[in-house]
Design a protein around this motif. Sequence first.
Motif, PDB file in Angstrom:
ATOM      1  N   VAL A  79      30.460  27.463  -3.019  1.00 25.49           N
ATOM      2  CA  VAL A  79      29.633  27.590  -1.813  1.00 25.49           C
ATOM      3  C   VAL A  79      28.677  28.783  -1.864  1.00 25.49           C
ATOM      4  O   VAL A  79      27.728  28.842  -1.077  1.00 25.49           O
ATOM      5  CB  VAL A  79      30.504  27.688  -0.544  1.00 25.49           C
ATOM      6  N   ALA A  80      28.913  29.749  -2.787  1.00 22.39           N
ATOM      7  CA  ALA A  80      28.037  30.917  -2.835  1.00 22.39           C
ATOM      8  C   ALA A  80      27.945  31.451  -4.254  1.00 22.39           C
ATOM      9  O   ALA A  80      28.940  31.460  -4.999  1.00 22.39           O
ATOM     10  CB  ALA A  80      28.534  32.011  -1.896  1.00 22.39           C
ATOM     11  N   LEU A  81      26.735  31.895  -4.610  1.00 25.89           N
ATOM     12  CA  LEU A  81      26.447  32.462  -5.930  1.00 25.89           C
ATOM     13  C   LEU A  81      25.739  33.788  -5.734  1.00 25.89           C
ATOM     14  O   LEU A  81      24.814  33.886  -4.918  1.00 25.89           O
ATOM     15  CB  LEU A  81      25.555  31.523  -6.745  1.00 25.89           C
ATOM     16  N   CYS A  82      26.150  34.802  -6.490  1.00 31.90           N
ATOM     17  CA  CYS A  82      25.554  36.124  -6.335  1.00 31.90           C
ATOM     18  C   CYS A  82      25.294  36.740  -7.702  1.00 31.90           C
ATOM     19  O   CYS A  82      26.189  36.758  -8.559  1.00 31.90           O
ATOM     20  CB  CYS A  82      26.489  37.024  -5.526  1.00 31.90           C
ATOM     21  N   ASP A  83      24.094  37.222  -7.914  1.00 31.34           N
ATOM     22  CA  ASP A  83      23.775  37.908  -9.163  1.00 31.34           C
ATOM     23  C   ASP A  83      22.548  38.782  -8.951  1.00 31.34           C
ATOM     24  O   ASP A  83      21.641  38.419  -8.180  1.00 31.34           O
ATOM     25  CB  ASP A  83      23.496  36.900 -10.291  1.00 31.34           C
ATOM     26  N   VAL A  84      22.511  39.920  -9.647  1.00 34.14           N
ATOM     27  CA  VAL A  84      21.388  40.853  -9.518  1.00 34.14           C
ATOM     28  C   VAL A  84      20.200  40.420 -10.368  1.00 34.14           C
ATOM     29  O   VAL A  84      19.123  40.992 -10.262  1.00 34.14           O
ATOM     30  CB  VAL A  84      21.819  42.281  -9.900  1.00 34.14           C
ATOM     31  N   ASP A  85      20.409  39.411 -11.215  1.00 37.46           N
ATOM     32  CA  ASP A  85      19.358  38.888 -12.095  1.00 37.46           C
ATOM     33  C   ASP A  85      18.969  37.496 -11.603  1.00 37.46           C
ATOM     34  O   ASP A  85      19.787  36.570 -11.613  1.00 37.46           O
ATOM     35  CB  ASP A  85      19.870  38.832 -13.534  1.00 37.46           C
ATOM     36  N   SER A  86      17.734  37.348 -11.183  1.00 37.79           N
ATOM     37  CA  SER A  86      17.310  36.070 -10.602  1.00 37.79           C
ATOM     38  C   SER A  86      17.319  34.938 -11.620  1.00 37.79           C
ATOM     39  O   SER A  86      17.454  33.769 -11.242  1.00 37.79           O
ATOM     40  CB  SER A  86      15.912  36.212  -9.981  1.00 37.79           C
ATOM     41  N   ASN A  87      17.176  35.247 -12.908  1.00 34.38           N
ATOM     42  CA  ASN A  87      17.264  34.193 -13.929  1.00 34.38           C
ATOM     43  C   ASN A  87      18.671  33.610 -13.977  1.00 34.38           C
ATOM     44  O   ASN A  87      18.845  32.380 -14.062  1.00 34.38           O
ATOM     45  CB  ASN A  87      16.887  34.749 -15.297  1.00 34.38           C
ATOM     46  N   ASN A  88      19.682  34.474 -13.946  1.00 29.16           N
ATOM     47  CA  ASN A  88      21.067  33.994 -13.924  1.00 29.16           C
ATOM     48  C   ASN A  88      21.327  33.156 -12.683  1.00 29.16           C
ATOM     49  O   ASN A  88      21.982  32.112 -12.737  1.00 29.16           O
ATOM     50  CB  ASN A  88      22.034  35.179 -13.947  1.00 29.16           C
ATOM     51  N   LEU A  89      20.813  33.630 -11.573  1.00 27.41           N
ATOM     52  CA  LEU A  89      21.042  32.946 -10.303  1.00 27.41           C
ATOM     53  C   LEU A  89      20.404  31.562 -10.299  1.00 27.41           C
ATOM     54  O   LEU A  89      21.003  30.579  -9.850  1.00 27.41           O
ATOM     55  CB  LEU A  89      20.472  33.802  -9.178  1.00 27.41           C
TER      56      LEU A  89
END
Length: 445
Positions: free
Chosen positions: A63-73
């Motif tokens: 239900v949720a995804l979090c990452d400081v790198d927008s490519n990973n996200l």
Amino acid sequence: MNKRTFIKKSGLGALGLSLLPSGLKALEAKGPQARLRTAHIGVGNMGNEDLRDISSHPQVDVVALCDVDSNNLAAALKLHPGAKTFKDYRVMLAEMSDGIDAIIVSTPDHTHAPAALAAMELDKPVYCQKPLTHFVSESREMRRVANEKGLVTQMGIQVHSFYDYKLATLLIRDGIIGKVHTVRAWSPKQWGLNGPAPEGSDPVPETLDWNLWLGTSPEVPYKDGYYHPGYWRRLVNYGCGTLGDMGVHIFDTPYNALELDVPRTIMTECRPPSGFGYPENNTVTYEFPGTDYTADSLKWVWYDGPGMPPAHEDLALPGGEQLHDQGAMFLGEKGRLYLPHFMLEPKLIVDGAYQEMDFEKYGLGTPIRNYASEGPKHYHQFVDACLGKGETTAPFDYGARLTETILLGTIAGRFPGQTLHWDAEKAQFAEAEANQYLSGEYREF
């Protein structure tokens, strides 16, 4: 800033959120068809593997995804288009706490404890990658919180659930080599850096939130080719070197099989500390108090870096056979048990020759050595435990003690050749100068 203050000020307490009760009982009440809503903090590299294997469980909804790198996200969102996305795990927890049942933490080591503790303060079960924390004080705190709250937890050491490692544990506990007096373990990986810290700075990529990547660690300028995405393991402010990467995996089976606690003494042979990168070659010698499966005390020697391990009679294989690149050797009163890493059969050595063993009596069934089928088992065990079906085998109560052992070895690397004496009850060294490395100040970010 200390850890409790950090949690209160990290966006949860600041937003006036009260601690929510665990949703586990509600999930159990829904019966066998209940679904587990997971949120994933860190979805690049290992985080992507964690996301894949957690979500392969038929009762999981991401239900949720979090990452400081927008490519990973962006890559993770393609796999789970219905999930909400975030850069900052504090915002995710504040906005979605009542819609999340469990948290997966797959960040660089220095963010494991800040993220996991924030989740546990909201009574959320947590699966956290290894090593559990970056500081000994964090391991102790995560163990305390998990136990006091009775939360389902699991440290990410997938091989803990693999056939050959379970088999080796049963063999040792069955006394196949008698009381064990020495363990030698090794990896030739090179998660160290002998050079100086980089000078100057480079523009931060538009896809990366550098402040959030640094998190609670000290502020430093961004430098291309260091830190993110994979260099951080080499650096003392973010990773735990080869010992923290491969050591956790290779230590796990002997540590578990022998029912060890934390060591009494630690001595690391390596180059002098630089304050920036870990040494590229390390030999760490531990002395543990005895258990039911060991002699009165146990000697444990870890080798890492290029060319490791050095030749030693304890590691000689029959017929001059070459050691595998990574592995562990148990030495007991009746022989040796050799456990290559990984997914390879343990071998019994007595009087310089391999001996046959009867594996069938241990009831593990046909050996399975397929990572695609074995890999998800450790993750699914966590999901099932969250749904009230069984228990995890690497909870934080276990993972914290194993991680503490690992971290004491990295601290000893700051005092090469000096034996440090650890008081487990007081959680401090007899050598006062080493105690400063047991914890660190948290930066506000």
